[in-house]
Design a protein around this motif. Structure first.
Motif, short mmCIF file in Angstrom:
data_model
loop_
_atom_site.label_atom_id
_atom_site.label_comp_id
_atom_site.label_asym_id
_atom_site.label_seq_id
_atom_site.Cartn_x
_atom_site.Cartn_y
_atom_site.Cartn_z
N UNK A 188 0.87 -1.18 0.00
CA UNK A 188 0.00 0.00 0.00
C UNK A 188 0.91 1.23 0.00
N UNK A 189 0.64 2.13 -0.91
CA UNK A 189 1.45 3.33 -1.08
C UNK A 189 0.71 4.54 -0.53
N UNK A 190 1.43 5.35 0.22
CA UNK A 190 0.86 6.51 0.88
C UNK A 190 1.64 7.77 0.51
N UNK A 191 0.94 8.87 0.39
CA UNK A 191 1.62 10.15 0.34
C UNK A 191 1.45 10.84 1.69
N UNK A 192 2.37 11.75 1.97
CA UNK A 192 2.34 12.46 3.25
C UNK A 192 2.96 13.83 3.07
N UNK A 193 2.58 14.75 3.95
CA UNK A 193 3.09 16.12 3.87
C UNK A 193 3.86 16.47 5.14
N UNK A 194 4.79 17.40 4.97
CA UNK A 194 5.61 17.83 6.09
C UNK A 194 6.01 19.28 5.88
N UNK A 195 6.28 19.97 6.97
CA UNK A 195 6.79 21.32 6.85
C UNK A 195 8.30 21.35 6.70
N UNK A 196 8.93 20.19 6.78
CA UNK A 196 10.36 20.08 6.52
C UNK A 196 10.57 19.05 5.42
N UNK A 197 11.76 19.11 4.83
CA UNK A 197 12.05 18.28 3.65
C UNK A 197 13.05 17.20 3.99
N UNK A 198 12.82 16.01 3.44
CA UNK A 198 13.80 14.96 3.59
C UNK A 198 13.19 13.63 3.93
N UNK A 199 13.96 12.56 3.73
CA UNK A 199 13.46 11.23 4.02
C UNK A 199 13.22 11.03 5.51
N UNK A 200 13.94 11.75 6.33
CA UNK A 200 13.80 11.60 7.77
C UNK A 200 12.91 12.64 8.42
N UNK A 201 12.23 13.44 7.62
CA UNK A 201 11.37 14.48 8.18
C UNK A 201 10.18 13.87 8.90
N UNK A 202 9.53 14.70 9.71
CA UNK A 202 8.32 14.27 10.41
C UNK A 202 7.11 14.61 9.54
N UNK A 203 6.38 13.61 9.14
CA UNK A 203 5.25 13.82 8.23
C UNK A 203 3.96 13.85 9.02
#
Length: 121
Positions: free
Chosen positions: A93-108
């Motif tokens: 299952x594939x999900x999109x998510x948003x964050x106020x910071x950028x990167x693979x380790x950001x908090x989404x």
């Protein structure tokens, strides 16, 4: 209220391609970095790719960096994941998510409901 809705999942044969879309609403889309994740049965959720607010910067997990491409169209409030050379192990299952910071380790912070991708051998 932020809402993310994924589209484009389905069944594809190994070696094939799919393009996932994620449409955002209730948010100023260009203020958020975006990412795609996936989760296969019995496995932990895995981050795949992230794109910066403008779309100029992208970063990928090693498992997909040669096959997947993330992009966004801020005029359409949409982020995409182009998936090529799909393998049965990409089934998840594939999900999109948003964050106020950028990167693979950001908090989404906000997540879509997910779309199923199944790759047959």
């Amino acid at each position: 209220q932020v809402r993310l809705v994924e589209f484009g999942g389905g069944l594809v044969q190994a070696g094939g391609s799919l393009r996932l879309s994620c449409a955002a609403s209730g948010v100023t889309f260009s203020n958020y970095a975006m990412a795609w994740f996936r989760q296969a049965p019995g496995k932990e959720r895995e981050v795949l790719a992230a794109v910066s607010w403008s779309g100029r910067r992208t970063v990928y997990a090693r498992s997909v960096e040669d096959r997947f491409t993330i992009s966004r169209d801020n005029s359409k409030d949409t982020v995409y994941l182009q998936m090529n050379s799909l393998k049965p192990e990409d089934t998840a299952v594939y999900y999109c998510a948003s964050s106020q910071t950028y990167g693979l380790g950001a908090s989404y912070d906000y997540w879509g409901q997910g779309t199923q991708v199944t790759v047959s051998s």
